[in-house]
Design a protein around this motif. Sequence first.
Motif, PDB file in Angstrom:
ATOM      1  N   THR A  99      23.203 -34.593 -11.189  1.00 47.41           N
ATOM      2  CA  THR A  99      23.987 -33.272 -11.060  1.00 47.41           C
ATOM      3  C   THR A  99      25.410 -33.455 -10.495  1.00 47.41           C
ATOM      4  O   THR A  99      26.238 -32.553 -10.439  1.00 47.41           O
ATOM      5  CB  THR A  99      23.497 -31.976 -10.618  1.00 47.41           C
ATOM      6  N   ALA A 100      25.541 -34.709 -10.264  1.00 46.23           N
ATOM      7  CA  ALA A 100      26.912 -34.926  -9.360  1.00 46.23           C
ATOM      8  C   ALA A 100      28.030 -34.751 -10.282  1.00 46.23           C
ATOM      9  O   ALA A 100      29.258 -34.260  -9.482  1.00 46.23           O
ATOM     10  CB  ALA A 100      26.927 -36.311  -9.184  1.00 46.23           C
ATOM     11  N   ASP A 101      27.998 -34.734 -11.669  1.00 49.14           N
ATOM     12  CA  ASP A 101      29.374 -34.267 -12.123  1.00 49.14           C
ATOM     13  C   ASP A 101      29.564 -32.598 -12.303  1.00 49.14           C
ATOM     14  O   ASP A 101      30.902 -32.178 -12.508  1.00 49.14           O
ATOM     15  CB  ASP A 101      29.527 -34.597 -13.786  1.00 49.14           C
ATOM     16  N   LYS A 102      28.509 -31.953 -11.707  1.00 48.27           N
ATOM     17  CA  LYS A 102      28.919 -30.567 -11.482  1.00 48.27           C
ATOM     18  C   LYS A 102      28.999 -29.721  -9.921  1.00 48.27           C
ATOM     19  O   LYS A 102      28.884 -28.955  -9.650  1.00 48.27           O
ATOM     20  CB  LYS A 102      27.809 -29.884 -12.220  1.00 48.27           C
ATOM     21  N   ALA A 103      29.205 -31.029  -9.235  1.00 47.54           N
ATOM     22  CA  ALA A 103      29.395 -30.755  -7.670  1.00 47.54           C
ATOM     23  C   ALA A 103      30.464 -29.657  -7.532  1.00 47.54           C
ATOM     24  O   ALA A 103      31.503 -29.735  -8.000  1.00 47.54           O
ATOM     25  CB  ALA A 103      29.457 -31.999  -6.988  1.00 47.54           C
ATOM     26  N   ILE A 104      30.267 -28.891  -6.423  1.00 50.99           N
ATOM     27  CA  ILE A 104      31.294 -28.239  -5.904  1.00 50.99           C
ATOM     28  C   ILE A 104      31.823 -28.541  -4.604  1.00 50.99           C
ATOM     29  O   ILE A 104      30.943 -29.163  -3.668  1.00 50.99           O
ATOM     30  CB  ILE A 104      30.915 -26.692  -5.861  1.00 50.99           C
ATOM     31  N   LYS A 105      33.014 -28.295  -4.236  1.00 46.05           N
ATOM     32  CA  LYS A 105      33.485 -28.388  -2.945  1.00 46.05           C
ATOM     33  C   LYS A 105      33.114 -27.204  -2.055  1.00 46.05           C
ATOM     34  O   LYS A 105      33.790 -26.126  -2.315  1.00 46.05           O
ATOM     35  CB  LYS A 105      35.022 -28.816  -2.747  1.00 46.05           C
ATOM     36  N   VAL A 106      32.594 -27.142  -0.780  1.00 46.27           N
ATOM     37  CA  VAL A 106      32.343 -26.149   0.115  1.00 46.27           C
ATOM     38  C   VAL A 106      32.575 -26.279   1.427  1.00 46.27           C
ATOM     39  O   VAL A 106      32.886 -27.471   1.865  1.00 46.27           O
ATOM     40  CB  VAL A 106      30.872 -25.729   0.010  1.00 46.27           C
ATOM     41  N   GLU A 107      33.047 -25.344   2.370  1.00 47.72           N
ATOM     42  CA  GLU A 107      33.467 -25.537   3.479  1.00 47.72           C
ATOM     43  C   GLU A 107      32.305 -25.663   4.437  1.00 47.72           C
ATOM     44  O   GLU A 107      31.188 -24.994   4.390  1.00 47.72           O
ATOM     45  CB  GLU A 107      34.177 -24.101   3.993  1.00 47.72           C
ATOM     46  N   VAL A 108      32.386 -26.505   5.499  1.00 49.27           N
ATOM     47  CA  VAL A 108      31.270 -26.558   6.426  1.00 49.27           C
ATOM     48  C   VAL A 108      31.947 -26.876   7.606  1.00 49.27           C
ATOM     49  O   VAL A 108      32.854 -27.318   7.888  1.00 49.27           O
ATOM     50  CB  VAL A 108      30.216 -27.850   5.970  1.00 49.27           C
ATOM     51  N   HIS A 109      31.144 -26.838   8.831  1.00 50.62           N
ATOM     52  CA  HIS A 109      31.454 -26.988  10.156  1.00 50.62           C
ATOM     53  C   HIS A 109      30.199 -27.322  11.122  1.00 50.62           C
ATOM     54  O   HIS A 109      29.039 -27.134  10.768  1.00 50.62           O
ATOM     55  CB  HIS A 109      31.999 -25.657  10.769  1.00 50.62           C
ATOM     56  N   THR A 110      30.413 -28.087  12.236  1.00 53.33           N
ATOM     57  CA  THR A 110      29.594 -28.406  12.881  1.00 53.33           C
ATOM     58  C   THR A 110      29.088 -27.129  13.651  1.00 53.33           C
ATOM     59  O   THR A 110      29.598 -26.198  13.925  1.00 53.33           O
ATOM     60  CB  THR A 110      30.092 -29.432  14.196  1.00 53.33           C
ATOM     61  N   LEU A 111      27.919 -27.412  14.472  1.00 53.79           N
ATOM     62  CA  LEU A 111      27.186 -26.097  15.239  1.00 53.79           C
ATOM     63  C   LEU A 111      28.282 -25.890  16.208  1.00 53.79           C
ATOM     64  O   LEU A 111      28.440 -24.835  16.556  1.00 53.79           O
ATOM     65  CB  LEU A 111      25.810 -26.472  15.554  1.00 53.79           C
ATOM     66  N   SER A 112      28.875 -26.765  17.007  1.00 57.06           N
ATOM     67  CA  SER A 112      29.775 -26.680  18.083  1.00 57.06           C
ATOM     68  C   SER A 112      30.814 -25.847  17.644  1.00 57.06           C
ATOM     69  O   SER A 112      31.366 -24.899  18.462  1.00 57.06           O
ATOM     70  CB  SER A 112      30.094 -28.077  18.490  1.00 57.06           C
ATOM     71  N   THR A 113      31.572 -26.053  16.424  1.00 56.31           N
ATOM     72  CA  THR A 113      32.409 -25.340  15.816  1.00 56.31           C
ATOM     73  C   THR A 113      32.101 -23.957  15.546  1.00 56.31           C
ATOM     74  O   THR A 113      32.763 -22.996  15.835  1.00 56.31           O
ATOM     75  CB  THR A 113      33.154 -25.957  14.709  1.00 56.31           C
ATOM     76  N   ILE A 114      31.017 -23.933  14.774  1.00 55.49           N
ATOM     77  CA  ILE A 114      30.594 -22.311  14.668  1.00 55.49           C
ATOM     78  C   ILE A 114      30.357 -21.403  15.907  1.00 55.49           C
ATOM     79  O   ILE A 114      30.807 -20.470  15.889  1.00 55.49           O
ATOM     80  CB  ILE A 114      29.161 -22.563  13.836  1.00 55.49           C
ATOM     81  N   LYS A 115      29.809 -22.252  16.800  1.00 58.39           N
ATOM     82  CA  LYS A 115      29.590 -21.419  18.013  1.00 58.39           C
ATOM     83  C   LYS A 115      30.993 -20.850  18.652  1.00 58.39           C
ATOM     84  O   LYS A 115      31.053 -19.845  19.120  1.00 58.39           O
ATOM     85  CB  LYS A 115      28.899 -22.534  19.320  1.00 58.39           C
ATOM     86  N   LYS A 116      31.993 -21.892  18.744  1.00 64.31           N
ATOM     87  CA  LYS A 116      33.233 -21.554  19.195  1.00 64.31           C
ATOM     88  C   LYS A 116      33.776 -20.540  18.322  1.00 64.31           C
ATOM     89  O   LYS A 116      34.437 -19.462  18.920  1.00 64.31           O
ATOM     90  CB  LYS A 116      34.083 -22.704  19.333  1.00 64.31           C
ATOM     91  N   MET A 117      33.574 -20.580  17.057  1.00 66.99           N
ATOM     92  CA  MET A 117      34.172 -19.462  16.026  1.00 66.99           C
ATOM     93  C   MET A 117      33.636 -18.028  16.234  1.00 66.99           C
ATOM     94  O   MET A 117      34.417 -17.109  16.002  1.00 66.99           O
ATOM     95  CB  MET A 117      34.218 -20.025  14.616  1.00 66.99           C
ATOM     96  N   LEU A 118      32.303 -17.850  16.715  1.00 68.22           N
ATOM     97  CA  LEU A 118      31.730 -16.660  16.865  1.00 68.22           C
ATOM     98  C   LEU A 118      31.544 -16.318  18.284  1.00 68.22           C
ATOM     99  O   LEU A 118      31.202 -15.295  18.405  1.00 68.22           O
ATOM    100  CB  LEU A 118      30.236 -16.785  16.173  1.00 68.22           C
ATOM    101  N   GLY A 119      32.123 -17.112  19.162  1.00 66.05           N
ATOM    102  CA  GLY A 119      31.938 -17.049  20.380  1.00 66.05           C
ATOM    103  C   GLY A 119      30.858 -16.667  21.158  1.00 66.05           C
ATOM    104  O   GLY A 119      30.465 -15.661  22.131  1.00 66.05           O
ATOM    105  N   HIS A 120      29.659 -17.570  20.729  1.00 65.16           N
ATOM    106  CA  HIS A 120      28.583 -17.575  21.369  1.00 65.16           C
ATOM    107  C   HIS A 120      28.318 -18.653  22.406  1.00 65.16           C
ATOM    108  O   HIS A 120      28.682 -19.868  21.981  1.00 65.16           O
ATOM    109  CB  HIS A 120      27.276 -17.760  20.380  1.00 65.16           C
ATOM    110  N   SER A 121      27.589 -18.329  23.636  1.00 62.06           N
ATOM    111  CA  SER A 121      27.206 -19.485  24.495  1.00 62.06           C
ATOM    112  C   SER A 121      26.124 -20.220  24.290  1.00 62.06           C
ATOM    113  O   SER A 121      26.082 -21.326  24.536  1.00 62.06           O
ATOM    114  CB  SER A 121      27.598 -19.115  25.848  1.00 62.06           C
ATOM    115  N   ASN A 122      25.182 -19.463  23.825  1.00 67.97           N
ATOM    116  CA  ASN A 122      23.845 -20.190  23.588  1.00 67.97           C
ATOM    117  C   ASN A 122      23.319 -19.608  22.415  1.00 67.97           C
ATOM    118  O   ASN A 122      23.623 -18.329  21.938  1.00 67.97           O
ATOM    119  CB  ASN A 122      22.980 -20.141  24.695  1.00 67.97           C
TER     120      ASN A 122
END
Length: 196
Positions: A99-122
């Motif tokens: 199905t590679a010919d039908k692949a889509i591009k999606v946004e991804v982040h590391t857990l470290s980045t996600i934590k920072k974006m959401l303001g969570h310490s743990n």
Amino acid sequence: SIYAGYSICTDNLNPNCIVYSFGVGEDISFDLSIIESYGVHVYAFDPTPKSIAWIRNQILPENYHFLPYGIADYDGYANFNPPANPLHVSHTMLDRPSTADKAIKVEVHTLSTIKKMLGHSNIDVAKMDIEGAEYAVLENILESDINVNQYLIEFHHRFENVGVRATQKAIKLLRNKGYKIFDVSPTFEEYSFIKV
């Protein structure tokens, strides 16, 4: 549901707890159940268009927060390969030549980045059903020394391009960081770990 169930240690779950749920698909019964039982805040992540459309049609509690991006071992964009069966929802970042010919591009982040974006310490609980990307993601998280109390992970060693050795390596990495297994599903795919 039977499909989306995970074993979780509930000893310290309360309304101040943060749960990250990676990989929503079209079943959030686990997420809704722990919100209803313990009042936790669930942050759910899935960049799959079918999942995003499905979530928009759900009536969700205010403790449920949906983010339309995924987790990876880097920040940026990933190719998401769709399932062979168009009725299924789960895409993967792993190679899927059929199905590679039908692949889509999606946004991804590391857990470290996600934590920072959401303001969570743990993070009290991190649930992952991310179709084979869990191996690279776990390595990245464990190298970053992010404070996560429990991991609930579906390992995809059944995939041809993964294999059981990848799961054995991931379990060893978790053990080396002080996590112990407290439950394994009858299929030997869903594992629950807690920091001790």
